[in-house]
Design a protein around this motif. Structure first.
Motif, PDB file in Angstrom:
ATOM      1  N   HIS A   1      -9.052  -5.599  27.497  1.00 44.89           N
ATOM      2  CA  HIS A   1      -8.846  -6.964  27.011  1.00 44.89           C
ATOM      3  C   HIS A   1      -7.355  -7.233  26.781  1.00 44.89           C
ATOM      4  O   HIS A   1      -6.851  -8.305  27.140  1.00 44.89           O
ATOM      5  CB  HIS A   1      -9.647  -7.192  25.733  1.00 44.89           C
ATOM      6  N   LEU A   2      -6.635  -6.268  26.214  1.00 47.80           N
ATOM      7  CA  LEU A   2      -5.195  -6.420  25.991  1.00 47.80           C
ATOM      8  C   LEU A   2      -4.468  -6.628  27.314  1.00 47.80           C
ATOM      9  O   LEU A   2      -3.648  -7.539  27.451  1.00 47.80           O
ATOM     10  CB  LEU A   2      -4.640  -5.202  25.262  1.00 47.80           C
ATOM     11  N   VAL A   3      -4.774  -5.805  28.295  1.00 46.19           N
ATOM     12  CA  VAL A   3      -4.133  -5.927  29.615  1.00 46.19           C
ATOM     13  C   VAL A   3      -4.473  -7.276  30.249  1.00 46.19           C
ATOM     14  O   VAL A   3      -3.601  -7.946  30.806  1.00 46.19           O
ATOM     15  CB  VAL A   3      -4.548  -4.746  30.530  1.00 46.19           C
ATOM     16  N   ASP A   4      -5.723  -7.705  30.129  1.00 41.00           N
ATOM     17  CA  ASP A   4      -6.121  -9.008  30.676  1.00 41.00           C
ATOM     18  C   ASP A   4      -5.370 -10.152  30.012  1.00 41.00           C
ATOM     19  O   ASP A   4      -4.930 -11.087  30.677  1.00 41.00           O
ATOM     20  CB  ASP A   4      -7.630  -9.224  30.521  1.00 41.00           C
ATOM     21  N   MET A   5      -5.210 -10.081  28.686  1.00 40.64           N
ATOM     22  CA  MET A   5      -4.492 -11.141  27.975  1.00 40.64           C
ATOM     23  C   MET A   5      -3.023 -11.195  28.406  1.00 40.64           C
ATOM     24  O   MET A   5      -2.476 -12.284  28.599  1.00 40.64           O
ATOM     25  CB  MET A   5      -4.591 -10.937  26.459  1.00 40.64           C
ATOM     26  N   VAL A   6      -2.399 -10.057  28.573  1.00 39.38           N
ATOM     27  CA  VAL A   6      -1.003 -10.018  29.028  1.00 39.38           C
ATOM     28  C   VAL A   6      -0.900 -10.616  30.422  1.00 39.38           C
ATOM     29  O   VAL A   6       0.000 -11.418  30.702  1.00 39.38           O
ATOM     30  CB  VAL A   6      -0.443  -8.579  28.995  1.00 39.38           C
ATOM     31  N   ASN A   7      -1.822 -10.275  31.299  1.00 42.24           N
ATOM     32  CA  ASN A   7      -1.791 -10.809  32.662  1.00 42.24           C
ATOM     33  C   ASN A   7      -2.022 -12.313  32.693  1.00 42.24           C
ATOM     34  O   ASN A   7      -1.376 -13.034  33.458  1.00 42.24           O
ATOM     35  CB  ASN A   7      -2.796 -10.082  33.547  1.00 42.24           C
ATOM     36  N   GLU A   8      -2.915 -12.815  31.844  1.00 39.89           N
ATOM     37  CA  GLU A   8      -3.139 -14.258  31.769  1.00 39.89           C
ATOM     38  C   GLU A   8      -1.888 -14.980  31.268  1.00 39.89           C
ATOM     39  O   GLU A   8      -1.512 -16.029  31.797  1.00 39.89           O
ATOM     40  CB  GLU A   8      -4.318 -14.565  30.840  1.00 39.89           C
ATOM     41  N   TYR A   9      -1.260 -14.413  30.260  1.00 41.63           N
ATOM     42  CA  TYR A   9      -0.047 -15.015  29.711  1.00 41.63           C
ATOM     43  C   TYR A   9       1.069 -14.995  30.750  1.00 41.63           C
ATOM     44  O   TYR A   9       1.816 -15.967  30.898  1.00 41.63           O
ATOM     45  CB  TYR A   9       0.367 -14.275  28.445  1.00 41.63           C
ATOM     46  N   LYS A  10       1.173 -13.892  31.485  1.00 42.31           N
ATOM     47  CA  LYS A  10       2.172 -13.797  32.542  1.00 42.31           C
ATOM     48  C   LYS A  10       1.957 -14.902  33.571  1.00 42.31           C
ATOM     49  O   LYS A  10       2.910 -15.561  33.996  1.00 42.31           O
ATOM     50  CB  LYS A  10       2.103 -12.429  33.217  1.00 42.31           C
ATOM     51  N   ASP A  11       0.717 -15.144  33.951  1.00 38.78           N
ATOM     52  CA  ASP A  11       0.411 -16.189  34.929  1.00 38.78           C
ATOM     53  C   ASP A  11       0.846 -17.567  34.434  1.00 38.78           C
ATOM     54  O   ASP A  11       1.385 -18.369  35.195  1.00 38.78           O
ATOM     55  CB  ASP A  11      -1.078 -16.195  35.264  1.00 38.78           C
ATOM     56  N   VAL A  12       0.626 -17.838  33.142  1.00 45.93           N
ATOM     57  CA  VAL A  12       1.055 -19.127  32.564  1.00 45.93           C
ATOM     58  C   VAL A  12       2.572 -19.259  32.631  1.00 45.93           C
ATOM     59  O   VAL A  12       3.096 -20.301  33.044  1.00 45.93           O
ATOM     60  CB  VAL A  12       0.560 -19.262  31.109  1.00 45.93           C
ATOM     61  N   LEU A  13       3.278 -18.215  32.240  1.00 49.43           N
ATOM     62  CA  LEU A  13       4.746 -18.280  32.254  1.00 49.43           C
ATOM     63  C   LEU A  13       5.282 -18.401  33.682  1.00 49.43           C
ATOM     64  O   LEU A  13       6.228 -19.154  33.933  1.00 49.43           O
ATOM     65  CB  LEU A  13       5.341 -17.051  31.571  1.00 49.43           C
ATOM     66  N   VAL A  14       4.701 -17.683  34.609  1.00 49.74           N
ATOM     67  CA  VAL A  14       5.146 -17.745  36.010  1.00 49.74           C
ATOM     68  C   VAL A  14       4.912 -19.140  36.575  1.00 49.74           C
ATOM     69  O   VAL A  14       5.765 -19.702  37.250  1.00 49.74           O
ATOM     70  CB  VAL A  14       4.438 -16.664  36.863  1.00 49.74           C
ATOM     71  N   ARG A  15       3.753 -19.703  36.280  1.00 50.37           N
ATOM     72  CA  ARG A  15       3.429 -21.047  36.767  1.00 50.37           C
ATOM     73  C   ARG A  15       4.406 -22.097  36.241  1.00 50.37           C
ATOM     74  O   ARG A  15       4.710 -23.063  36.918  1.00 50.37           O
ATOM     75  CB  ARG A  15       2.013 -21.418  36.313  1.00 50.37           C
ATOM     76  N   ASN A  16       4.905 -21.895  35.035  1.00 51.06           N
ATOM     77  CA  ASN A  16       5.768 -22.893  34.409  1.00 51.06           C
ATOM     78  C   ASN A  16       7.257 -22.606  34.541  1.00 51.06           C
ATOM     79  O   ASN A  16       8.070 -23.413  34.113  1.00 51.06           O
ATOM     80  CB  ASN A  16       5.392 -23.051  32.929  1.00 51.06           C
ATOM     81  N   ALA A  17       7.612 -21.476  35.107  1.00 50.60           N
ATOM     82  CA  ALA A  17       9.027 -21.159  35.303  1.00 50.60           C
ATOM     83  C   ALA A  17       9.602 -22.070  36.382  1.00 50.60           C
ATOM     84  O   ALA A  17       8.944 -22.373  37.376  1.00 50.60           O
ATOM     85  CB  ALA A  17       9.190 -19.698  35.696  1.00 50.60           C
ATOM     86  N   LEU A  18      10.836 -22.501  36.173  1.00 42.80           N
ATOM     87  CA  LEU A  18      11.433 -23.466  37.092  1.00 42.80           C
ATOM     88  C   LEU A  18      12.094 -22.836  38.304  1.00 42.80           C
ATOM     89  O   LEU A  18      12.162 -23.445  39.354  1.00 42.80           O
ATOM     90  CB  LEU A  18      12.463 -24.323  36.339  1.00 42.80           C
ATOM     91  N   SER A  19      12.596 -21.639  38.149  1.00 40.86           N
ATOM     92  CA  SER A  19      13.325 -21.037  39.266  1.00 40.86           C
ATOM     93  C   SER A  19      12.660 -19.735  39.697  1.00 40.86           C
ATOM     94  O   SER A  19      11.936 -19.096  38.934  1.00 40.86           O
ATOM     95  CB  SER A  19      14.777 -20.761  38.863  1.00 40.86           C
ATOM     96  N   GLU A  20      12.941 -19.362  40.918  1.00 40.40           N
ATOM     97  CA  GLU A  20      12.392 -18.116  41.454  1.00 40.40           C
ATOM     98  C   GLU A  20      12.919 -16.897  40.689  1.00 40.40           C
ATOM     99  O   GLU A  20      12.139 -15.984  40.380  1.00 40.40           O
ATOM    100  CB  GLU A  20      12.690 -17.994  42.945  1.00 40.40           C
ATOM    101  N   PRO A  21      14.221 -16.840  40.338  1.00 41.09           N
ATOM    102  CA  PRO A  21      14.673 -15.695  39.534  1.00 41.09           C
ATOM    103  C   PRO A  21      13.940 -15.584  38.195  1.00 41.09           C
ATOM    104  O   PRO A  21      13.623 -14.480  37.750  1.00 41.09           O
ATOM    105  CB  PRO A  21      16.161 -15.975  39.317  1.00 41.09           C
ATOM    106  N   SER A  22      13.640 -16.718  37.573  1.00 42.46           N
ATOM    107  CA  SER A  22      12.892 -16.685  36.313  1.00 42.46           C
ATOM    108  C   SER A  22      11.491 -16.151  36.540  1.00 42.46           C
ATOM    109  O   SER A  22      10.984 -15.335  35.761  1.00 42.46           O
ATOM    110  CB  SER A  22      12.805 -18.086  35.699  1.00 42.46           C
ATOM    111  N   ARG A  23      10.846 -16.618  37.607  1.00 44.52           N
ATOM    112  CA  ARG A  23       9.496 -16.131  37.917  1.00 44.52           C
ATOM    113  C   ARG A  23       9.497 -14.623  38.150  1.00 44.52           C
ATOM    114  O   ARG A  23       8.625 -13.905  37.668  1.00 44.52           O
ATOM    115  CB  ARG A  23       8.935 -16.850  39.140  1.00 44.52           C
ATOM    116  N   GLU A  24      10.472 -14.147  38.877  1.00 44.11           N
ATOM    117  CA  GLU A  24      10.543 -12.711  39.178  1.00 44.11           C
ATOM    118  C   GLU A  24      10.804 -11.888  37.916  1.00 44.11           C
ATOM    119  O   GLU A  24      10.241 -10.809  37.757  1.00 44.11           O
ATOM    120  CB  GLU A  24      11.624 -12.439  40.233  1.00 44.11           C
ATOM    121  N   LEU A  25      11.657 -12.399  37.035  1.00 44.21           N
ATOM    122  CA  LEU A  25      11.934 -11.677  35.793  1.00 44.21           C
ATOM    123  C   LEU A  25      10.683 -11.610  34.916  1.00 44.21           C
ATOM    124  O   LEU A  25      10.368 -10.565  34.351  1.00 44.21           O
ATOM    125  CB  LEU A  25      13.077 -12.335  35.026  1.00 44.21           C
ATOM    126  N   VAL A  26       9.963 -12.711  34.833  1.00 47.92           N
ATOM    127  CA  VAL A  26       8.730 -12.728  34.047  1.00 47.92           C
ATOM    128  C   VAL A  26       7.723 -11.752  34.652  1.00 47.92           C
ATOM    129  O   VAL A  26       7.080 -10.969  33.933  1.00 47.92           O
ATOM    130  CB  VAL A  26       8.138 -14.151  33.964  1.00 47.92           C
TER     131      VAL A  26
END
Length: 79
Positions: free
Chosen positions: A11-36
């Motif tokens: 469940h912890l790993v799933d929550m981290v992955n879901e949160y990562k997906d939200v941040l990646v979807r909302n990141a404005l630049s490709e470098p930001s997406r890659e860092l996240v």
């Protein structure tokens, strides 16, 4: 709980992955997406590890979440 229960760990790993997906979807630049993606790419299994290692890994995860949030929010400030 993370030490003893596989379900809690998954469940912890799933929550981290879901949160990562939200941040990646909302990141404005490709470098930001890659860092996240790099900061929050985790499939660490913590059950059956010694307590000190679990605490170190959870601390690292907390730091990486903070870094990923900062990167995502910094990009939003430039809009």
């Amino acid at each position: 709980q993370v030490l003893q229960k596989k379900r809690v760990n998954i469940h912890l790993v799933d929550m981290v992955n879901e949160y990562k997906d939200v941040l990646v979807r909302n990141a404005l630049s490709e470098p930001s997406r890659e860092l996240v993606k790099a900061s929050l790419s985790t499939n660490n299994r913590l059950e059956d590890l010694p307590l000190v290692i679990v605490l170190a890994k959870l601390n690292e995860l907390e730091r990486n979440v903070t870094l990923a949030e900062y990167e995502a929010l910094a990009g939003l400030g430039g809009r």
